[in-house]
Design a protein around this motif. Structure first.
Motif, short mmCIF file in Angstrom:
data_model
loop_
_atom_site.label_atom_id
_atom_site.label_comp_id
_atom_site.label_asym_id
_atom_site.label_seq_id
_atom_site.Cartn_x
_atom_site.Cartn_y
_atom_site.Cartn_z
N ILE A 171 0.71 -0.85 -0.11
CA ILE A 171 -0.02 0.03 0.17
C ILE A 171 0.92 1.11 0.33
N VAL A 172 1.82 1.19 1.00
CA VAL A 172 2.70 2.53 0.85
C VAL A 172 3.65 2.39 -1.17
N THR A 177 3.87 5.74 -5.10
CA THR A 177 3.98 5.31 -6.92
C THR A 177 3.26 6.17 -8.25
N ALA A 178 1.70 6.77 -6.82
CA ALA A 178 0.68 7.20 -7.81
C ALA A 178 0.97 9.10 -6.95
N LEU A 210 5.18 12.24 2.31
CA LEU A 210 5.43 13.67 1.72
C LEU A 210 6.16 13.67 1.18
N ALA A 211 7.91 13.11 0.83
CA ALA A 211 8.53 13.36 0.40
C ALA A 211 8.60 12.74 -1.21
N ALA A 212 7.35 11.76 -1.11
CA ALA A 212 6.78 10.96 -2.53
C ALA A 212 5.87 12.25 -3.07
N GLY A 213 5.63 12.87 -2.69
CA GLY A 213 4.31 14.03 -3.13
C GLY A 213 3.03 13.31 -2.62
#
Length: 307
Positions: A171-172, A177-178, A210-213
């Motif tokens: 799920i993470v 990725t999304a 948060l780092a991924a957006g």
């Protein structure tokens, strides 16, 4: 009238409290009870977390709401939990009732039957409703797969509200990725939950997301207990399952996935209303956390498979 209660979840419900219902002709069953004469340690951790009401086989209700004072504004006023529940009519009610009958049969060895059960229903609306149940009795883990596939297939937005946010690695990865694909991924969690250990474990996932957006919001007014997901403009999911390993693999859960129609838009509007009462979690805020806080989060994360 039949009432099925989880033995641990409803541990404070006494026979005296239930006596008027029994005297009126109602039937009570306990799911997976534990006693000295029925001690099964291997199965004690498997609880039913499903919330199902079916009336006359025609109208069904499911979602996040328990029957409790905490979720009733009549008793708790503005402190009542914020939750989301669905009223369903049409053929999906059959599927919801079938889940209840399976649980009832397991709990007391009796399978309700007769013309009043599993009535044939016609379509009542524009939406296609799929009832998805999962539990440790099967290794399919259907709700986990539903959520993963929904997030991974999003093209525009992913809106999640969950009171317990302890996602597993798939799920993470789907969320990260999304967000990295440019999808608008937003998650609402309680500012203060009812379990410090779960709150600490949840915050341990925030930096990576948060780092991924991914944008994360804490709901301020009260405890948010809703479990909902909106994907793009065509899919909405509401039910009893939290975004944690307990709901994915240990509890018996049920969700309704609604495809098409206006329901996704309505649930997205509710999400936006909730955002107005949230504060956004920022990476710089996490960077200023004291060492003791971060150690607590890291320690709590070690217990995430059991939360």
């Amino acid at each position: 009238m039949r009432l099925l209660l989880d033995w641990i979840g409803a541990y404070s419900t006494t026979s005296r409290f239930l006596a008027p219902l029994v005297e009126a002709g109602g039937k009570i069953a306990w799911f997976n009870p534990v006693s000295l004469t029925r001690l099964r340690p291997r199965y004690t951790n498997f609880r039913t977390h499903r919330k199902i009401v079916v009336c006359d086989g025609v109208v069904g209700f499911t979602g996040g709401m328990n029957i409790s004072d905490e979720q009733t504004s009549e008793f708790h006023g503005d402190r009542a939990w914020r939750d989301t529940h669905m009223r369903i009519e049409g053929s999906a009610v059959r599927a919801l009732q079938r889940v209840f009958i399976e649980d009832w049969s397991y709990a007391c060895g009796e399978t309700p039957n007769g013309p009043e059960y599993l009535k044939r229903a016609t379509a009542r609306g524009e939406e296609l409703v799929q009832i998805v149940a999962s539990g440790p009795d099967a290794d399919v883990y259907a709700i986990h797969k539903l959520m993963f596939a929904a997030i991974a297939s999003a093209h525009e937005r992913v809106l999640i509200t969950t009171p317990y946010f302890v996602p597993d690695e798939p799920i993470v990865s789907a969320l990260v990725t999304a967000a990295m694909r440019g999808i608008d991924v937003k998650v609402i969690v309680p500012a203060a939950g009812d379990s410090m250990l779960v709150d600490l474990a949840a915050r341990s996932y925030f930096p990576e997301l948060l780092a991924a957006g991914v944008r994360i919001y804490e709901y301020l007014p009260r405890f948010v207990h809703a479990k909902t997901i909106v994907i793009d403009r065509d899919l909405a999911i509401a039910g009893s399952a939290n975004m944690d390993n307990r709901s994915f693999r240990l509890n018996f859960e049920v969700c309704a996935a609604v495809y098409g129609g206006q329901f996704a838009q309505r649930l997205a509007a509710v999400f936006e209303d909730d955002l107005a009462e949230c504060r956004e979690v920022k990476a710089r805020q996490l960077d200023r956390e004291p060492l003791v806080q971060r150690l607590g989060e890291a320690t709590a994360r070690l217990f995430s498979p059991m939360l």
